[in-house]
Design a protein around this motif. Structure first.
Motif, PDB file in Angstrom:
ATOM      1  N   ASP A   1       0.831  -1.206   0.000  1.00 49.79           N
ATOM      2  CA  ASP A   1       0.000   0.000   0.000  1.00 49.79           C
ATOM      3  C   ASP A   1       0.864   1.254   0.000  1.00 49.79           C
ATOM      4  N   CYS A   2       0.201   2.380  -0.148  1.00 53.93           N
ATOM      5  CA  CYS A   2       0.897   3.667  -0.251  1.00 53.93           C
ATOM      6  C   CYS A   2       1.734   3.960   0.985  1.00 53.93           C
ATOM      7  N   SER A   3       1.207   3.651   2.138  1.00 53.68           N
ATOM      8  CA  SER A   3       1.910   3.915   3.383  1.00 53.68           C
ATOM      9  C   SER A   3       3.223   3.137   3.466  1.00 53.68           C
ATOM     10  N   ASP A   4       3.183   1.866   3.110  1.00 54.44           N
ATOM     11  CA  ASP A   4       4.401   1.049   3.155  1.00 54.44           C
ATOM     12  C   ASP A   4       5.427   1.515   2.121  1.00 54.44           C
ATOM     13  N   VAL A   5       4.957   1.890   0.946  1.00 46.38           N
ATOM     14  CA  VAL A   5       5.863   2.403  -0.091  1.00 46.38           C
ATOM     15  C   VAL A   5       6.490   3.711   0.376  1.00 46.38           C
TER      16      VAL A   5
ATOM     17  N   THR B   1      11.092   6.901   2.109  1.00 41.73           N
ATOM     18  CA  THR B   1      11.600   8.006   2.934  1.00 41.73           C
ATOM     19  C   THR B   1      12.629   7.553   3.953  1.00 41.73           C
ATOM     20  N   SER B   2      12.661   6.261   4.259  1.00 37.26           N
ATOM     21  CA  SER B   2      13.647   5.753   5.217  1.00 37.26           C
ATOM     22  C   SER B   2      14.908   5.244   4.533  1.00 37.26           C
ATOM     23  N   GLY B   3      14.912   5.275   3.204  1.00 34.32           N
ATOM     24  CA  GLY B   3      16.076   4.787   2.464  1.00 34.32           C
ATOM     25  C   GLY B   3      16.098   3.273   2.331  1.00 34.32           C
ATOM     26  N   ASN B   4      14.984   2.621   2.598  1.00 33.80           N
ATOM     27  CA  ASN B   4      14.908   1.161   2.522  1.00 33.80           C
ATOM     28  C   ASN B   4      14.119   0.678   1.312  1.00 33.80           C
TER      29      ASN B   4
END
Length: 130
Positions: free
Chosen positions: A28-32, A37-40
């Motif tokens: 989902d959008c949140s996980d993406v 944003t965390s560089g992962n």
């Protein structure tokens, strides 16, 4: 008895199996957003809409590659074990389904980002233009 409980809930083991299987096909959008944003971000994010819509706005870090352009030759630009995450306009669009089908047939790992641009905007996430 309510309309909710009229049909009994599935056995817990079946529920776990069903949702594990769903999560193997989608994200989902949140996980993406969190991964990016965390560089992962251990995936390639692909916007499967046309180039005009991509230029108007797209998710930062996404590349534009409509499903019709996903050929074996084009996809060979990435290592075989690359995970692709595809998105389109939103729940009313089947571009992600077509892209996932094409990538699967090409032997590529793929997940659909449910919600697409609509879901991304609903969550207040940023866009890039151009």
């Amino acid at each position: 008895m309510s309309l909710v409980s009229e049909v009994p809930a599935a056995a817990p083991s079946l529920v776990a199996e069903y949702y594990a299987q769903r999560l193997a096909f989608e994200t989902d959008c949140s996980d993406v957003y969190q991964a990016m944003t965390s560089g992962n971000a251990d995936f390639v994010l692909i916007d499967v809409r046309g180039p005009v819509l991509f230029q108007e706005r797209h998710i930062p870090g996404a590349i534009n590659l409509p499903h019709g352009k996903m050929t074996a030759r084009k996809m060979a630009e990435w290592p075989d074990d690359t995970l692709f995450v595809v998105y389109c306009a939103g729940p009313h669009c089947n571009g992600t389904d077509k892209a996932a089908l094409r990538l699967g047939r090409l032997g590529k790992g793929v997940k659909v980002m449910i919600g697409g641009i609509t879901g991304w905007a609903d969550e207040g996430n940023p866009f890039e233009m151009g």
